[in-house]
Motif scaffolding. Structure first.
Motif, mmCIF file in Angstrom:
data_model
loop_
_atom_site.group_PDB
_atom_site.id
_atom_site.type_symbol
_atom_site.label_atom_id
_atom_site.label_comp_id
_atom_site.label_asym_id
_atom_site.label_seq_id
_atom_site.Cartn_x
_atom_site.Cartn_y
_atom_site.Cartn_z
ATOM 1 N N ASP B 142 4.334 -0.701 4.976
ATOM 2 C CA ASP B 142 4.679 -2.008 5.547
ATOM 3 C C ASP B 142 5.653 -2.772 4.647
ATOM 4 N N LYS B 146 9.253 -4.057 5.836
ATOM 5 C CA LYS B 146 9.602 -5.476 5.794
ATOM 6 C C LYS B 146 11.008 -5.650 5.239
ATOM 7 N N ASP B 152 11.662 0.824 10.794
ATOM 8 C CA ASP B 152 10.437 0.680 11.566
ATOM 9 C C ASP B 152 10.702 1.029 13.032
ATOM 10 N N LYS B 173 -2.671 -1.568 8.892
ATOM 11 C CA LYS B 173 -1.958 -1.460 7.606
ATOM 12 C C LYS B 173 -1.364 -0.060 7.496
ATOM 13 N N ARG B 174 -0.047 -0.027 7.294
ATOM 14 C CA ARG B 174 0.608 1.287 7.304
ATOM 15 C C ARG B 174 0.979 1.756 5.882
#
Lengths: 312, 497
Positions: B142, B146, B152, B173-174
């Motif tokens: 994540d 971001k 993504d 949550k990755r």
């Protein structure tokens, strides 16, 4: 003059004493590297393992080790699967030692004092080959030979009209097959130890026995055994400890299967320590195995020294 | 309108004007500082300048004997050229370590535990996500997304995210970056199906047409498919009806068995409560296992030792008519003896119109202990991995499979090989499920594999007992780890197989 000699004598004595002291301390200094190595690579890890065995610690956990007392030992003693693996290992050890020692002695005797036998060197070289091949390679090699679909072993069976046998997944044959392969690998070691043991028997005593025309059994009992037993027992001791640690064969050939039929304790330990990374629990098992290895060694040494103790 | 209310005096006007005039360049300065800060963050990857002229080595880990995991090796030169051209740095030497599915984790875990960057980037199995994420050994995906929103990408189905990226299950949550997803299918000998003599013989024996085309197999029932398997099972001629994985190692038996359980209503655990006992040891699962193991009658004698490699060997050496296998090894399911024209892959057969297979495939993860330069290279590599250039190389040249919605819709990929069609079919929502991603996966798997394989090999008396044993022991593992509040049943310690 007398006083002079006496003082000279004293001086010599003092010198030799200090020389002895110097030699002693020099000897100790020479030992330092070995002791440091032994301490660093044996004592420290063993103590570390002992400490870990009283902690709950998993490498893959973000939690630090925490003291749990004898909890790991209690779990270990209650775990029936581990108990089965320990029993299985003792059975493996017993049969392996019996087969390998018997065959090793027979082979050793066959080659003993037969220096002029044609092809002796070549035969010995070939005989010792399995022992020097990496156990993992040997295990893989046998696994392929025994494969029912592509293995050369089953191919030959088929040629002779015998149905294919899948020994490695058979509940009744998998364990004996491991024993056979282990025997194939380690009988040469016992043969080598036998040859060394027989080589330690003084020729003069053998010649005397021959002149006296002693019966074979008497020769073995009174001449050969007293000299050969130390090396032979050392061979058995080394093989016992090694057999108790056997893991590679069962890991590669059967992965402990079918089910858990060939799961030896070293393989269980490997799984707990390096698959599950359960370091606290696996340390407890390791401590147990260490005690068994020490016990085995003590028993052998006790038996070996029994007679000399009695004589003393 | 009251003019007095809206009237701004000159002094106030000048104040506001001055503030605004000062704010414009200040905000610009602050924004540029933020951009500079972000650009400086290694998780953003390299800029055109910050890695220029640097020379470094790079290391990765991969799963041995698993073609998709090995594919990057052939692709590294293209990445090296890309990095040199785009960012101006040289990846001098790329080294790798590999081990089989069951052993790779133990190879990489100690290096990560000692905070080493021995492996800068790793192909790992989806089950390991929890074990890698909980101690903080890997970078949170994540955080990378971001800073790099273009990375993504929209996946083909939510299965991609839930299987290869998220931990804990359902948390969103990755941690992983999909390398390639994988699902199960069946490989068939198309040449045998196409033989008119076989077709006539099948009709004579069963009174119905032998299914031949993909369309006929896409929705075939398992019971119907078993007739086809039975028909081609000729052990006296060295030809077996099928081959499946019953091996004890890693998850071989489990993954092959799961579709039989999932598709008939079975479940293996509750991801919300982390409970296993009472779920895995169900009558439905026992029946499914009996069915699954009962198919040994159409397989070679050493069926209980067959793993992924074993299935490939049997199929490519012409010993079996069909093979239950992962779609990811499609490129390996051919040989001189069985060339690709003679092979057809189909989705898993259905159970009363329903199929839920097991998910395979692996994510990439980034070592959290990488230094800044290696971190940038790792992110650069993952960006490149998603590029068309890399995916062309991966899918069209190295047998890889797509995972983004866009790539899966790309006809060049979708029609590339016979195994892509069943792959996309099984990757659709609800047609496959992955299992635990917990750090305890290894212990749980070992217990289960031993019990299940024991039943297949005949050392465990019944499927119900194998499931009971596995469920109790797994419950104990999870209870001891503090994952569940439900204790295992009494007597779990003394349970044996």
């Amino acid at each position: 003059m007398g006083v002079k000699f006496a003082s000279k004598d004293k001086a010599i004595k003092a010198k030799s004493k200090s020389g002895q002291k110097g030699e002693k301390s020099f000897g100790w200094k020479l030992l330092i590297p070995v002791l440091a190595f032994f301490g660093f690579f044996n004592i420290v890890p063993t103590l570390w393992m002992l400490g870990l065995s009283f902690n709950d610690y998993k490498l893959i956990s973000s939690n630090a080790p925490h003291y749990v007392g004898l909890s790991n030992y209690q779990s270990f003693l209650a775990d029936q699967q581990v108990a089965h693996a320990v029993n299985r290992t003792f059975v493996f050890l017993a049969f392996a030692i019996i087969f390998q020692t018997t065959l090793g002695i027979l082979i050793g005797v066959l080659f003993w004092r037969n220096d002029k036998l044609r092809g002796r060197r070549l035969a010995l070289t070939l005989l010792f080959t399995p022992m020097v091949v990496t156990p993992v390679a040997s295990a893989l090699f046998w696994k392929l030979i025994l494969d029912p679909n592509f293995g050369v072993g089953n191919y030959f069976l088929q040629i002779f009209g015998i149905a294919k046998i899948d020994v490695l997944t058979s509940q009744s044959l998998a364990f004996p097959t491991l024993l056979v392969v282990d025997t194939w690998m380690w009988t040469p070691f016992m043969a080598l130890m036998t040859l060394a043991a027989l080589g330690s028997v003084p020729k003069a005593e053998l010649e005397a026995a021959s002149i006296d025309r002693l019966p074979l059994f008497t020769v073995i009992k009174t001449v050969v055994w007293p000299h050969a037993k130390f090396i032979l027992m050392l061979g058995i001791l080394l093989r016992s400890i090694d057999a108790f640690k056997t893991m590679d064969l069962s890991l590669i050939m059967t992965d402990g299967g079918p089910g858990d039929k060939t799961e030896l304790i070293a393989l269980s330990l490997y799984r707990y320590a390096f698959k599950s990374f359960n370091l606290g629990y696996s340390s407890a098992i390791s401590v147990f195995l260490l005690f068994i290895a020490i016990s085995l060694t003590s028993i052998y040494l006790y038996v070996l020294n029994l007679k000399s103790r009695k004589e003393a | 309108m009251n003019h007095n209310q809206t009237k701004i005096d000159r002094r106030s006007f000048l104040k506001v004007g001055a503030t605004a005039a000062a704010a414009v360049p200040l905000s610009g300065l602050m924004a540029s500082n933020n951009v500079a800060e972000a650009a400086d963050n290694p998780l953003m990857g390299s800029s055109a300048t910050n890695m220029k002229g640097k020379v470094l080595d790079f290391a990765y880990s991969r799963i041995a004997g698993w073609p998709p995991s090995a594919a990057p090796e052939a692709m590294w030169p293209a990445f090296q050229a890309f990095a040199k051209k785009t960012y101006g740095y040289t990846v001098n030497k790329i080294t790798f370590a590999e081990a089989g599915f069951g052993d790779l984790f133990q190879k990489i875990a100690p290096t990560l535990a000692s905070k080493s960057q021995q492996f800068n980037i790793m192909v790992v199995d989806s089950q390991w996500l929890g074990a890698l994420a909980e101690p903080g050994w890997i970078v949170k995906a994540d955080d990378v997304f971001k800073l790099n929103p273009t990375m993504d990408k929209k996946p083909y189905s939510s299965l991609v995210t839930s299987t290869y990226q998220v931990y804990p299950d359902g948390s969103g949550k990755r941690w992983g970056f999909p390398q390639m997803p994988d699902v199960q299918g069946v490989y068939l000998r198309k040449d045998m199906l196409d033989d008119p003599k076989e077709q006539a013989a099948f009709k004579a024996k069963y009174g119905k047409k032998l299914p031949v085309t993909y369309a006929e197999y896409e929705n075939i029932e398992q019971s119907e498919f078993e007739k086809v398997i039975e028909f081609f099972h000729r052990p006296d001629k060295g030809m077996y009806g099928t081959t499946m994985m019953y091996d004890k190692s890693y998850d071989m038996f489990s993954c092959a068995y799961y579709p039989f359980a999932y598709s008939t209503g079975g479940k293996i655990w509750d991801a919300k409560t982390n409970n296993v006992y009472g779920i895995l040891n169900s009558a439905v699962n026992a029946k499914a296992m009996e069915h699954f193991v009962g198919l040994k009658k159409y397989q070679p004698a050493n069926f209980a030792k067959i793993d992924i490699g074993g299935v490939i060997d049997l199929f490519t050496k012409g010993k079996v008519f069909s093979a239950y296998q992962w779609c990811a090894v499609g490129l390996a399911m051919k040989s001189d003896m069985v060339p690709i024209e003679k092979v057809m892959a189909i989705p898993l057969p259905k159970f009363n119109g329903k199929i839920i297979g097991a998910m395979g495939g692996q994510p990439w993860v980034i070592n959290a202990y990488n230094d800044a330069d290696h971190m940038r290279v790792a992110v650069d590599f993952l960006k490149w991995w998603q590029s068309k250039e890399a995916q062309d190389l991966f899918i069209l040249k190295n047998g890889g499979l797509p995972w983004t919605a866009a790539d899966c819709a790309n006809p060049a990929y979708a029609n590339f090989a016979h195994y892509v069609k069943p792959f996309l079919y099984m990757l659709k929502e609800g047609r496959s499920i992955d299992f635990w991603h917990l750090p305890e996966y290894s212990e749980m798997l070992a217990v289960q594999q031993e019990a299940f394989n024991g039943f297949a090999a005949g050392t465990v008396k019944s499927a119900a007992h194998a499931l009971e044993y596995a469920a109790a022991k797994q419950q104990q593992i999870l209870f001891k780890a503090g994952r569940t509040k439900t204790a295992p049943p009494k007597g779990t310690d003394s349970m044996t197989l």
